[in-house]
Design a protein around this motif. Structure first.
Motif, mmCIF file in Angstrom:
data_model
loop_
_atom_site.group_PDB
_atom_site.id
_atom_site.type_symbol
_atom_site.label_atom_id
_atom_site.label_comp_id
_atom_site.label_asym_id
_atom_site.label_seq_id
_atom_site.Cartn_x
_atom_site.Cartn_y
_atom_site.Cartn_z
ATOM 1 N N CYS A 288 0.849 -1.195 0.000
ATOM 2 C CA CYS A 288 0.000 0.000 0.000
ATOM 3 C C CYS A 288 0.884 1.244 0.000
ATOM 4 C CB CYS A 288 -0.902 -0.007 1.221
ATOM 5 S SG CYS A 288 -1.861 1.499 1.400
ATOM 6 N N CYS A 291 -0.096 3.504 3.569
ATOM 7 C CA CYS A 291 0.357 3.130 4.902
ATOM 8 C C CYS A 291 1.576 2.204 4.874
ATOM 9 C CB CYS A 291 -0.780 2.479 5.686
ATOM 10 S SG CYS A 291 -1.347 0.923 4.981
ATOM 11 N N CYS A 308 -6.354 -1.749 0.011
ATOM 12 C CA CYS A 308 -5.585 -2.052 1.217
ATOM 13 C C CYS A 308 -6.511 -2.542 2.323
ATOM 14 C CB CYS A 308 -4.831 -0.810 1.680
ATOM 15 S SG CYS A 308 -3.915 -1.079 3.188
ATOM 16 N N CYS A 311 -5.822 0.066 5.750
ATOM 17 C CA CYS A 311 -6.341 1.441 5.818
ATOM 18 C C CYS A 311 -7.475 1.698 4.834
ATOM 19 C CB CYS A 311 -5.216 2.451 5.610
ATOM 20 S SG CYS A 311 -4.582 2.487 3.937
ATOM 21 N N TYR A 313 -7.340 2.033 1.647
ATOM 22 C CA TYR A 313 -6.944 2.838 0.477
ATOM 23 C C TYR A 313 -7.204 2.057 -0.812
ATOM 24 C CZ TYR A 313 -3.744 5.088 -2.821
ATOM 25 O OH TYR A 313 -3.184 5.676 -3.915
HETATM 26 ZN ZN ZN Z 1 -2.920 0.937 3.392
#
Ligand code: ZN
Length: 367
Positions: A288, A291, A308, A311, A313
């Motif tokens: 990712c 993060c 992800c 997080c 994303y």
């Molecule tokens: Zn992430």
């Protein structure tokens, strides 16, 4: 001369230019056909060979120089200052050879050497080595990460700088196939002299292929200029095309000419004084970029969207990879010094030129 040098390998374990040219002097005394040839060009071939031999130790995976076969080697000769001159816009070579050159541009300074060679279309070229002033690159402070791919040739952190798949070879595939069929029809039995019609078809085939290759180089350079002019840090995926060349995407991957784009980007970036970092491609797709968490499972090639788990994303798979590449390069910026490797590039089998060092980041863990 080249093959003769290769065959000396048994008697002459570490061929240097000095040793080889001593052998040349003896050989010239023995045989008259050697004496008739230009000594400068012969010596230059040996110099090139000695460099290629030294280079074979430095680069992993590059073997010793091999004999050249007439069947698949295009003629090429190099002359240094003593061996050629330019008078009345004609190139004069030893042995009373005077060539009316079609000049593509004025030479910016006196040339130090010239390479005369034939290309696959049968045209002859003279390539001069000259000194010229560099134009300084414009000030820039942007950063960019580049991920190579097949759907989009280069996906960057900023969509504006993406290099789309252009398909120059695909466009002329039908025309090329037609020319190749014509060649096949006109082919004579093995050993017989090829007919004029066959040779014409062969030239036509080469011309079509060459045009696509030239378009690829041109478009790569236009794109590279735009990228280099606007960015101070360029993080490039250290792409190894081997995997793609064995897959079912091989044709499209070859058409995308990733190798050319990568080489131009690295070379022109360094020439402009930019920081170019080669990032190993391992795990870039599954990490990712927000993060930094690495996904547990590998993303299949069919999955185009990265998500992800930590997080949440979500981004286009390639865009995420480009961002991860940039993040890796930025994070390792300070620590890059101890993993630096000097890179020398070997061009046209002719010169070894040392380039500024490109930091190569170590691969993270096993692949
Ligand atoms: Zn992430």
């Amino acid at each position: 001369m080249w093959n003769e040098a290769v065959h000396q390998q048994r008697s002459c374990r570490k061929p240097t230019f000095g040793k080889l040219s001593k052998l040349l002097t003896e050989a010239r005394a023995r045989s008259s056909w050697l004496r008739d040839g230009s000594q400068v060009a012969q010596q230059q071939t040996l110099r090139t060979y000695a460099l290629a031999f030294q280079h074979s130790f430095r680069v992993k995976g590059r073997g010793r120089p091999r004999p050249k076969r007439r069947k698949d080697t295009l003629p090429s000769l190099e002359y240094t200052t003593r061996g050629f001159s330019i008078r009345d816009h004609r190139l004069r070579l030893p042995g009373g050879v005077s060539i009316p050159v079609v000049w593509s541009r004025e030479l910016p300074s006196d040339p130090t050497s010239v390479r005369v060679y034939q290309d696959c279309l049968g045209y002859w070229h003279a390539s001069f080595v000259v000194r010229r002033d560099t134009t300084p690159a414009p000030e820039a402070n942007g950063t960019i990460g580049v991920d190579w791919g097949v759907t989009t040739t280069a996906t960057t952190t900023d969509a504006v700088y993406d290099l789309p798949y252009l398909g120059h070879r695909k466009r002329c595939a039908a025309e090329l196939a037609k020319a190749q069929r014509r060649m096949a029809r006109r082919r004579r039995v093995k050993g017989a002299r090829p007919s004029n019609g066959y040779l014409r078809a062969e030239r036509q085939t080469a011309r079509i292929a060459k045009k696509a290759a030239r378009q690829n180089i041109h478009d790569a350079r236009v794109w590279v200029k735009r990228v280099v002019d606007n960015h101070a840090l360029i993080a490039v995926e250290d792409f190894q095309p081997k995997f793609l060349a064995k897959s079912r995407m091989a044709r499209k991957a070859a058409d995308a000419a990733i190798g050319i784009a990568k080489r131009e980007l690295v070379e022109r970036g360094l020439r402009a004084g930019r920081k170019v970092v080669l990032v190993p491609p391992a795990y870039t797709t599954m990490t990712c970029s927000q993060c930094g968490t690495r996904a547990k499972n590998r993303l299949g090639l069919g999955v185009r969207v990265f998500r992800c788990d930590t997080c949440g994303y979500t981004a286009c798979r390639d865009r995420n990879a480009a961002r991860t590449i940039l993040a890796t390069a930025e994070r390792n910026r300070a620590g890059a010094d101890d993993v630096r490797h000097a890179i020398t590039s070997f061009r046209d089998g002719a010169r070894v030129r040392s380039e500024p060092e490109i930091p190569r980041l170590p691969a993270v863990g096993k692949r």
